[in-house]
Design an enzyme around this catalytic site. Structure first.
Site, short mmCIF file in Angstrom:
data_model
loop_
_atom_site.label_atom_id
_atom_site.label_comp_id
_atom_site.label_asym_id
_atom_site.label_seq_id
_atom_site.Cartn_x
_atom_site.Cartn_y
_atom_site.Cartn_z
N LYS A 102 45.04 -8.92 91.91
CA LYS A 102 45.57 -10.06 92.64
C LYS A 102 44.45 -10.51 93.56
CE LYS A 102 49.19 -11.72 95.77
NZ LYS A 102 50.44 -11.40 96.51
N GLY A 190 55.38 -16.36 101.30
CA GLY A 190 56.25 -17.27 102.03
C GLY A 190 57.73 -17.08 101.77
N ALA A 211 57.27 -9.22 100.21
CA ALA A 211 57.25 -8.08 101.12
C ALA A 211 58.26 -8.28 102.24
CB ALA A 211 55.85 -7.88 101.71
#
Length: 245
Positions: A102, A190, A211
Site C-alpha cells: 500500500k 476517511g 481503522a
C-alpha cells in the site's frame, strides 16, 4: 446477517478474497483484542506500517495476523520521498514474503494528504520491480487514471483526509474514479462510521480499508462486526443495481 457470500469473491492483486473489509492497523492501536476483532469482522486482509526492524515479522501483531490467516499488506506511511518508499516496499516484501505494498507518500503527517508527483514516481518504479501496488490517493480522477495506466493493481482513494472520519466528502469525484478505472478501488481513508462504509460499497467500491471505526470504538469487537455487515450490505445493494456484475 450473512457477512460473506462464497460465490462472490474479488481479487486483491493475485489474492482471491471474500471479505471486502481490510483492517488498517495504527501503530498505537491497543492490540490485546486483535484476534477477536479479526474473527468478529471475518477479516481476511490487513495493512500495517513497514518496520525497519526485522524482528517485526515475529512481533505479536504479525503472529496474531498469521494465526488467523490474514493477508498482510505492508504500507509505506512516513516514507520521506519516492526513493524512501521504494526501499521500504522492498523491505516489507521481505517481511511478508510477497512483493505488494500500500503505497503512501505524503508531506502531511497529520492527515496523510497524498503527494501526486512522488506517488507516480514510486509507483512506476515498483511496478517495474514486479510489485502489486495499491496507492493511497486523494479523490483525484486524473491521478487515478494515470496510476492505473502505470499498472497499479488497485487504488485506495481517500474519501476524506486520513483519520478525519468525514466519510466520502465529494461523492461525484469518487464516482468519477470508479467510472474511469478498471482496477479494484478500495475506500482508503476517511471512513468514520459503518454508514460511510456502506455508502462506499453501494457506490461501487470493491472494498474498504478502515481503522477509525473499529479502534476508536468502546466495543471494538461489535464495531468490527457492524462494519463488516455494513460493507456486505453496501455491496449487496450495488449488486442489486448491477445484475450482470
Amino acid at each position: 446477517m450473512q457477512q460473506n457470500q462464497p460465490h462472490d469473491t474479488w481479487q486483491l492483486g493475485t489474492t482471491e478474497l471474500t471479505s471486502r473489509l481490510m483492517l488498517a492497523i495504527p501503530e498505537d492501536a491497543p492490540l490485546e483484542h486483535l484476534g477477536a476483532i479479526l474473527e468478529a469482522g471475518a477479516i481476511e486482509s490487513a495493512t500495517i506500517k513497514i518496520s525497519t526492524d526485522i524482528s517485526a515479522a515475529k512481533s505479536d501483531t504479525y503472529k496474531v495476523l498469521r494465526e488467523h490467516g490474514v493477508h498482510v499488506l505492508p504500507n509505506t506511511v512516513d516514507a520521506a520521498d519516492a526513493d524512501d518508499a521504494v526501499r521500504a516496499a522492498h523491505h516489507g516484501a521481505a517481511l511478508v514474503d510477497r512483493p505488494w505494498v500500500k503505497l503512501i507518500l505524503t508531506q502531511d503527517p497529520e492527515y496523510n494528504v497524498p503527494n501526486p508527483a512522488q506517488l507516480l514516481r514510486a509507483a512506476e518504479q515498483l511496478v517495474s520491480d514486479g510489485f502489486e501496488v495499491f496507492p493511497l490517493i486523494s479523490d483525484d480522477p486524473g491521478l487515478a487514471v494515470e496510476l492505473a495506466q502505470l499498472g497499479c493493481a488497485g487504488l485506495m482513494p481517500q474519501g476524506s483526509p486520513a483519520g478525519s472520519g468525514q466519510g466520502i466528502a465529494n461523492p461525484l469525484k469518487f464516482q468519477l474514479i470508479l467510472d474511469r478505472v478498471d482496477v479494484p478501488v478500495l475506500a482508503g481513508a476517511g471512513i468514520g462510521t459503518a454508514a460511510d462504509a456502506c455508502q462506499a460499497l453501494e457506490m461501487g467500491c470493491t472494498g474498504v480499508a478502515s481503522a477509525k471505526v473499529i479502534f476508536s470504538a468502546h466495543d471494538q469487537k461489535t464495531a468490527a462486526r457492524s462494519l463488516a455487515d455494513a460493507v456486505s450490505a453496501g455491496h449487496l445493494a450495488w449488486r442489486a443495481s448491477h445484475p450482470q456484475a
